[in-house]
Design an enzyme around this catalytic site. Structure first.
Site, PDB file in Angstrom:
ATOM      1  CE  LYS A   1       0.964   4.984   8.388  1.00 31.02           C
ATOM      2  NZ  LYS A   1       0.959   4.248   7.163  1.00 31.02           N
TER       3      LYS A   1
ATOM      4  CE1 TYR B   1      -3.598   2.630   0.659  1.00 31.24           C
ATOM      5  CE2 TYR B   1      -2.272   3.332   2.529  1.00 31.24           C
ATOM      6  CZ  TYR B   1      -3.329   3.550   1.658  1.00 31.24           C
ATOM      7  OH  TYR B   1      -4.108   4.676   1.793  1.00 31.24           O
TER       8      TYR B   1
ATOM      9  CG  ASP C   1       5.663   3.805   0.829  1.00 35.57           C
ATOM     10  OD1 ASP C   1       5.977   4.484   1.835  1.00 35.57           O
ATOM     11  OD2 ASP C   1       4.489   3.702   0.426  1.00 35.57           O
TER      12      ASP C   1
END
Ligand SMILES: *Cc1c(COP(=O)(O)O)cnc(C)c1O
Length: 430
Positions: A267, A144, A239
């Site tokens: 994050k 994702y 990523d």
């Protein structure tokens, strides 16, 4: 467990927000009951509006590596807020966080701050296209990368190489620029490169795939991927929105010693506030405006409050022994559950790296998305309900990983592991 207030608030929320939420997985669609409305949190605990207490393993989906309401991060935010929230100008706070990130990461030469992981990935992909002058990108099934159009793509059916959009509203013409490959599919990747190599700008991967279970790859696969990209002059994007500062201060690239051309962050680097970043090789980053032709901008990018939270978060990560202790706690926690699973011969196993863990409902090693049996998620659904009733909060989907924070004490972890073991007895007895 009483959930009256949360249930009533969720009913009200449905009047305001599609599905009652502002991000879909929060809606508890794949588990029992209404989502909990969390009122406050401290350390490894979260408290809902009905005053239930939970040991939290969601950690706001990853950012809270120091636990909730960490005093150093809170103080940093408060001190900065007292001088104003955002000026739309450069500030010293951005410099400090940028310097700290670059000086502590061997593959990060230059970076730009944005406000979310999605934005970081979207910008990195545009940069890769602008730098190479090529339009196609390659991603992996089960990774994702946020919800930018180019990444909302799943594998095409049958023999089709091109992806098809995984969301309404993404034109097929966009989806056709994205090729989706199975993780660890060396042959598929080589065939794709041989066929389309000169049109492919970049390959993007979660080097620690942690959004569809925890699909840990062999180091050799990442090393091989690096080499193949070099052979075809294709950029490699890691990523690291989850893995960055989670599996060590240099994230997955440091963990595996594989150099990406570009990296994305989110994050943890915001310490709980909205921050993302993309960066990597300086020659590529020089293509970003105003230095170069690839446009990228943001009203609240690198705003001082978020930068201060990030700085406090990363400083704490960089303290001596921080990751060793976190890993030790995680090893203990996972071992306690694994021992129980083996003793009872339950058809599952624990997967973990750094302070991330996942329960795989299979005894086989799982390294690609197509190996996960969707039917096994019925077990997670029952486990989730049991754990909520007994004071343990996991993200509301069996495809989500759990996160352990520095604020989880050995004692809380032992307690949670023991409740999880009871939960497994409960679901497998059914
Ligand atoms: C969470 C995540 C994103 C998206 O970040 P947002 O801040 O939710 O937009 C992108 N990539 C990975 C690997 C993620 O885990």
């Amino acid at each position: 467990m009483k959930r009256n207030k949360s249930t009533a608030l969720f009913e009200e929320a449905k009047k305001y927000f599609p599905g009652g939420v502002n991000s879909p997985v929060r809606a508890f669609k794949s588990v029992h009951g209404a989502p909990l409305f969390i009122k406050n949190a401290n350390g490894c605990h979260i408290y809902d509006e009905d005053d239930n207490e939970f040991i939290d393993f969601c950690g706001s989906w990853g950012p809270m590596i120091h636990g909730h309401n960490n005093p150093a991060i809170r103080e940093a935010v408060i001190n900065t807020v007292e001088n104003g929230m955002s000026f739309g100008t450069p500030t010293i706070h951005g410099n400090k966080l940028g310097q700290l990130m670059i000086e502590n990461h061997r593959y990060l030469e230059k970076l730009r701050f944005v406000s979310s992981g999605t934005e970081a990935v979207m910008s990195a992909v545009r940069l890769a296209r602008g730098f190479t002058g090529r339009s196609m990108i390659v991603k992996f099934d089960g990774c994702y990368h946020g919800h930018a159009d180019s990444l909302m793509v799943k594998a095409g059916s049958g023999l089709a190489t091109f992806g098809t959009s995984s969301s309404a509203g993404v034109p097929e013409a966009f989806a056709n620029e994205t090729i989706v490959i199975n993780l660890n599919d060396l042959q598929g990747l080589e065939d794709t490169f041989n066929h389309y190599g000169s049109n492919i700008a970049c390959v993007i991967i979660e080097p620690v795939p942690a959004n569809n279970g925890l699909l840990l790859q062999d180091t050799s696969f990442l090393v091989w991927l690096r080499k193949l990209c070099d052979d075809f002059d294709i950029l490699l994007i890691f990523d690291e929105v989850i893995s960055g500062y989670r599996v060590g201060a240099e994230g997955a690239s440091g963990y595996y010693s594989v150099a990406p051309d570009l990296l994305t962050f989110g994050k943890i680097i915001g310490g709980g506030l909205p921050v993302g970043a993309f960066g990597g090789r300086a020659d590529i980053m020089s293509f970003i405006s105003p230095e170069g032709p690839v446009y990228q901008a943001g009203t609240l990018s690198a705003n001082p409050v978020a930068m201060s939270a990030g700085l406090a978060s990363l400083k704490a990560c960089l303290q001596n022994g921080f990751y060793e202790l976190l890993e030790q706690k995680t090893d203990n926690f996972v071992a306690q559950i694994s021992t129980h699973i083996k003793m009872k011969e339950y058809p599952m196993h624990m997967v973990h790296i750094g302070s991330i863990f996942w329960m795989a409902y299979s005894t086989d090693r799982i390294i690609s998305a197509d190996q996960i049996n969707p039917a096994s998620m019925g077990l997670f659904k029952e486990l989730h309900a049991y754990l909520l009733d007994n004071g343990v909060y996991l993200g509301p989907s069996g495809y989500e990983v759990g996160f352990i924070s520095a604020a989880h004490s050995y004692k809380s972890l032992e307690k949670a592991a023991s409740i999880i073991c009871d939960g497994l007895d409960h679901i497998f007895k059914k």
